[in-house]
Design an enzyme around this catalytic site. Structure first.
Site, mmCIF file in Angstrom:
data_model
loop_
_atom_site.group_PDB
_atom_site.id
_atom_site.type_symbol
_atom_site.label_atom_id
_atom_site.label_comp_id
_atom_site.label_asym_id
_atom_site.label_seq_id
_atom_site.Cartn_x
_atom_site.Cartn_y
_atom_site.Cartn_z
ATOM 1 N N ASN A 1 0.797 -1.238 0.000
ATOM 2 C CA ASN A 1 0.000 0.000 0.000
ATOM 3 C C ASN A 1 0.832 1.292 0.000
ATOM 4 O O ASN A 1 0.398 2.293 -0.546
ATOM 5 C CB ASN A 1 -1.049 -0.017 1.124
ATOM 6 C CG ASN A 1 -0.460 -0.113 2.501
ATOM 7 O OD1 ASN A 1 0.716 -0.442 2.668
ATOM 8 N ND2 ASN A 1 -1.267 0.161 3.504
ATOM 9 N N CYS B 1 -3.255 1.418 6.829
ATOM 10 C CA CYS B 1 -3.484 0.839 8.161
ATOM 11 C C CYS B 1 -4.048 1.901 9.094
ATOM 12 O O CYS B 1 -4.721 1.591 10.063
ATOM 13 C CB CYS B 1 -2.180 0.290 8.712
ATOM 14 S SG CYS B 1 -0.869 1.512 8.681
ATOM 15 N N GLU C 1 8.288 2.567 14.472
ATOM 16 C CA GLU C 1 9.139 2.949 13.340
ATOM 17 C C GLU C 1 9.161 4.462 13.255
ATOM 18 O O GLU C 1 8.133 5.124 13.462
ATOM 19 C CB GLU C 1 8.595 2.350 12.036
ATOM 20 C CG GLU C 1 8.800 0.846 11.973
ATOM 21 C CD GLU C 1 8.518 0.243 10.606
ATOM 22 O OE1 GLU C 1 7.627 0.736 9.888
ATOM 23 O OE2 GLU C 1 9.198 -0.737 10.257
ATOM 24 N N GLU D 1 4.473 -4.117 12.396
ATOM 25 C CA GLU D 1 3.526 -3.016 12.114
ATOM 26 C C GLU D 1 2.333 -3.663 11.433
ATOM 27 O O GLU D 1 2.402 -4.003 10.245
ATOM 28 C CB GLU D 1 4.174 -1.978 11.194
ATOM 29 C CG GLU D 1 5.348 -1.235 11.819
ATOM 30 C CD GLU D 1 4.942 -0.250 12.896
ATOM 31 O OE1 GLU D 1 3.738 0.032 13.041
ATOM 32 O OE2 GLU D 1 5.835 0.234 13.617
HETATM 33 P P1 NAP Z 1 -0.198 -9.033 4.000
HETATM 34 O O1 NAP Z 1 -1.061 -9.903 3.181
HETATM 35 O O2 NAP Z 1 -0.018 -9.370 5.431
HETATM 36 O O3 NAP Z 1 1.209 -8.977 3.272
HETATM 37 C C1 NAP Z 1 2.264 -8.177 3.727
HETATM 38 C C2 NAP Z 1 3.569 -8.759 3.230
HETATM 39 O O4 NAP Z 1 3.759 -10.021 3.859
HETATM 40 C C3 NAP Z 1 3.605 -9.019 1.736
HETATM 41 O O5 NAP Z 1 4.898 -8.776 1.264
HETATM 42 C C4 NAP Z 1 3.257 -10.497 1.670
HETATM 43 O O6 NAP Z 1 3.658 -11.149 0.495
HETATM 44 C C5 NAP Z 1 4.025 -10.990 2.871
HETATM 45 N N1 NAP Z 1 3.618 -12.318 3.325
HETATM 46 C C6 NAP Z 1 2.398 -12.893 3.318
HETATM 47 N N2 NAP Z 1 2.460 -14.150 3.793
HETATM 48 C C7 NAP Z 1 3.750 -14.381 4.110
HETATM 49 C C8 NAP Z 1 4.467 -15.495 4.657
HETATM 50 N N3 NAP Z 1 3.851 -16.641 4.946
HETATM 51 N N4 NAP Z 1 5.788 -15.380 4.835
HETATM 52 C C9 NAP Z 1 6.427 -14.235 4.538
HETATM 53 N N5 NAP Z 1 5.812 -13.142 4.011
HETATM 54 C C10 NAP Z 1 4.484 -13.221 3.824
HETATM 55 O O7 NAP Z 1 -0.710 -7.527 3.970
HETATM 56 P P2 NAP Z 1 -1.043 -6.626 2.698
HETATM 57 O O8 NAP Z 1 -2.371 -7.028 2.185
HETATM 58 O O9 NAP Z 1 0.100 -6.600 1.736
HETATM 59 O O10 NAP Z 1 -1.091 -5.180 3.360
HETATM 60 C C11 NAP Z 1 -2.196 -4.733 4.024
HETATM 61 C C12 NAP Z 1 -2.066 -4.922 5.528
HETATM 62 O O11 NAP Z 1 -0.899 -4.269 5.987
HETATM 63 C C13 NAP Z 1 -3.195 -4.285 6.280
HETATM 64 O O12 NAP Z 1 -3.602 -5.126 7.329
HETATM 65 C C14 NAP Z 1 -2.589 -3.001 6.823
HETATM 66 O O13 NAP Z 1 -3.224 -2.503 7.976
HETATM 67 C C15 NAP Z 1 -1.204 -3.443 7.098
HETATM 68 N N6 NAP Z 1 -0.298 -2.288 7.165
HETATM 69 C C16 NAP Z 1 0.165 -1.910 8.375
HETATM 70 C C17 NAP Z 1 0.985 -0.790 8.482
HETATM 71 C C18 NAP Z 1 1.502 -0.354 9.812
HETATM 72 O O14 NAP Z 1 2.444 0.426 9.821
HETATM 73 N N7 NAP Z 1 0.948 -0.783 10.935
HETATM 74 C C19 NAP Z 1 1.349 -0.075 7.334
HETATM 75 C C20 NAP Z 1 0.853 -0.496 6.106
HETATM 76 C C21 NAP Z 1 0.034 -1.618 6.041
HETATM 77 P P3 NAP Z 1 2.539 -11.965 -0.389
HETATM 78 O O15 NAP Z 1 1.542 -10.950 -0.785
HETATM 79 O O16 NAP Z 1 3.282 -12.587 -1.472
HETATM 80 O O17 NAP Z 1 1.899 -12.994 0.493
#
Ligand code: NAP
Length: 479
Positions: free
Chosen positions: A152, A285, A459, A251
């Protein structure tokens, strides 16, 4: 686009995946394939880890000023190339160009901030209570890190981790999200140009996240995981990190309450709502997920927010005048559609939006729902789309209880003109960050992060570098 690297970056070299695999990167505005990038497997991950491990000792010994100046140069290059990087980000992620430019500036700022922090890592000398022993305290880099980022904020989520890791003297393997690998590859090229030694940063783009990351986390050579993404994936990675006792920063997701009290300035509240809800098309997020509005002002707030949301222009992020780009992919849009349908079935009124447009691309209109039932699924699910769900409340205790009634605790927004109330409510909210009469909290100089299931650690800010440092204490008896 033509110059953007599409290979893996390992040990300072651009290489194909060992098995030759590639994966497509799509433009969410058209659904068309933009290009193909290398699709790393476990063999490539091991090579990247080896490069990071080999580079660690020399990098830890590199003078802080040298590390600082590399970050500073990278900051300057990013700023010079704002337009190029913004176009790249918009093409792979969809956000409008103006927002992409804003993210480039935000992302670059992490490098400038941590270039300043690199030379301020302090230690200490103390006489212990017995008066005889001395304590010499120094801070050491934690060691090779695995950095995993979401799609994102493709550039800023990378710099928010790479900046402090470089400043602290850690080497890294970065695994960006498969939807947005190009921004991370462009960043690696910039850091190389800025003088980052080979092996300090390695980038593995992959569609096989588990196969690439799990062996690294369990293998005992990676000493730190910094993850940004969903809570569900964070929980899985925490479990994987337990085996080799890998230090973690998490995060994770949010479910932000946005509270408008009866004494709020409604101009400020509507302006704040537009930012807290619509930044990044709601795919943040920090996005306001639950709008709690005092019953006495709910109708006016809803009407004014619907007017503003309805006036936004939806379209491809590269087109002039567009305010709202496409969502990241069809799956992301289907989730938003299901959440809206569920809320409407439970009695929510659609004040504006709510209908998926025909045609290509993953567009969804800015939507305002009023009279949302508290049992609706969007109350305990991150919407991750341009949908504002409004509920009403009657008193302060009630709204605090409802705002805290969630496993998440990243951020909350409070709108009131009363200072007492502002402080009282902020202190009682179970969140890591509060926006007081503002819809924007993100700032590289501030500690970003959440409590409860929104994460571990912070962070940015003065404390951001701590996540990448360990204390070493030297006991010195003086006779
Ligand atoms: P996600 O599905 O959890 O994926 C995040 C990252 O993790 C991607 O690079 C993903 O790659 C990887 N990943 C998934 N499964 C994995 C595994 N088994 N082993 C290692 N890596 C793995 O989240 P998203 O849909 O990309 O992002 C949205 C989420 O991020 C939301 O929940 C949002 O709130 C959160 N977010 C939090 C913050 C914060 O600072 N708190 C900031 C931005 C976003 P793949 O897609 O290939 O699985």
């Amino acid at each position: 686009m033509t110059d953007t690297p599409t290979q893996l970056f390992i040990g300072g070299a651009w290489v194909d995946a060992a098995d030759g695999a590639t994966m497509a990167v799509d433009d969410p505005a058209t659904g068309e394939v933009l290009c193909h990038v290398a699709d790393a497997g476990s063999k490539d991950a091991k090579l990247a880890e080896e490069a990071a491990v080999q580079a660690q000792a020399d990098w830890a010994r590199t003078a802080p000023r040298v590390r600082s100046e590399i970050l500073r140069r990278a900051y300057e290059i990013i700023i010079e190339r704002t337009d190029e990087l913004a176009h790249l980000m918009t093409s792979e992620m969809g956000k409008p160009l103006a927002e992409a430019r804003g993210e480039v500036a935000y992302a670059a700022e992490f490098f400038r901030w941590f270039s300043e922090e690199a030379v301020r890592i302090d230690g200490g000398l103390a006489t212990l209570p017995d008066g005889r022993n001395r304590m010499l305290l120094s801070r050491r880099p934690v060691g090779p890190c695995l950095l995993i980022t979401p799609w994102n904020f493709p550039l800023a989520m990378g710099t928010r981790k790479i900046g402090p890791a470089v400043a602290a003297g850690c080497t890294m393997v970065l695994k960006p999200a498969p939807q947005t690998p190009l921004s991370s590859l462009a960043l690696a090229a910039i850091l190389k140009e800025a003088g980052l030694p080979d092996g300090v940063l390695n980038v593995v783009t992959t569609s096989r996240a588990g196969e690439v990351c799990e062996p690294l986390l369990r293998g005992g050579r990676i000493r730190k995981l910094s993850f940004t993404g969903s809570t569900a994936v964070g929980q899985l990675l925490l479990a994987q990190s337990a085996e080799a006792v890998v230090r973690t920063s998490m995060e994770l997701g949010g479910n932000a309450p946005f509270i408008v009290f009866e004494d709020a300035d409604l101009d400020k509240a509507v302006d704040g709502a537009m930012v807290a809800k619509m930044r990044n098309m709601g795919e943040a997020c920090t996005a306001a997920n639950r709008f709690f509005v005092h019953r006495s002002v709910a109708e006016e707030f809803g009407r004014r927010l619907a007017e503003r949301m309805g006036a936004l222009v939806v379209g491809p992020g590269t087109r002039d005048g567009v305010d709202v780009g496409p969502l990241i992919d069809r799956r992301g849009r289907a989730k938003v559609e299901e959440l809206v349908a569920d809320a409407v079935e439970r009695g929510a009124q659609v004040l504006v939006g709510g209908r998926t447009p025909e045609g290509p691309g993953c567009f969804y209109p800015p939507t305002v729902l009023a009279d949302v039932d508290a049992g609706s699924r969007l109350m305990d699910t991150e919407i991750f789309g341009p949908v504002a769900a409004i509920l009403t409340f009657d008193d302060e205790d009630e709204v605090i209880r409802r705002a805290n009634d969630t496993p998440w605790g990243l951020v909350g927004y409070v709108f009131t003109e009363g200072l007492d109330r502002a402080l009282r409510v902020s202190e009682r909210l179970e969140v890591g960050m509060v926006g007081l009469n503002t819809g924007l909290v993100s700032n590289p100089a501030a500690p970003f992060g959440g409590v409860k299931q929104s994460g571990l650690g912070r962070e940015g800010g003065r404390v951001g570098i701590d996540e990448f440092l360990e204390y070493q204490y030297l006991a010195v008896p003086v006779r």
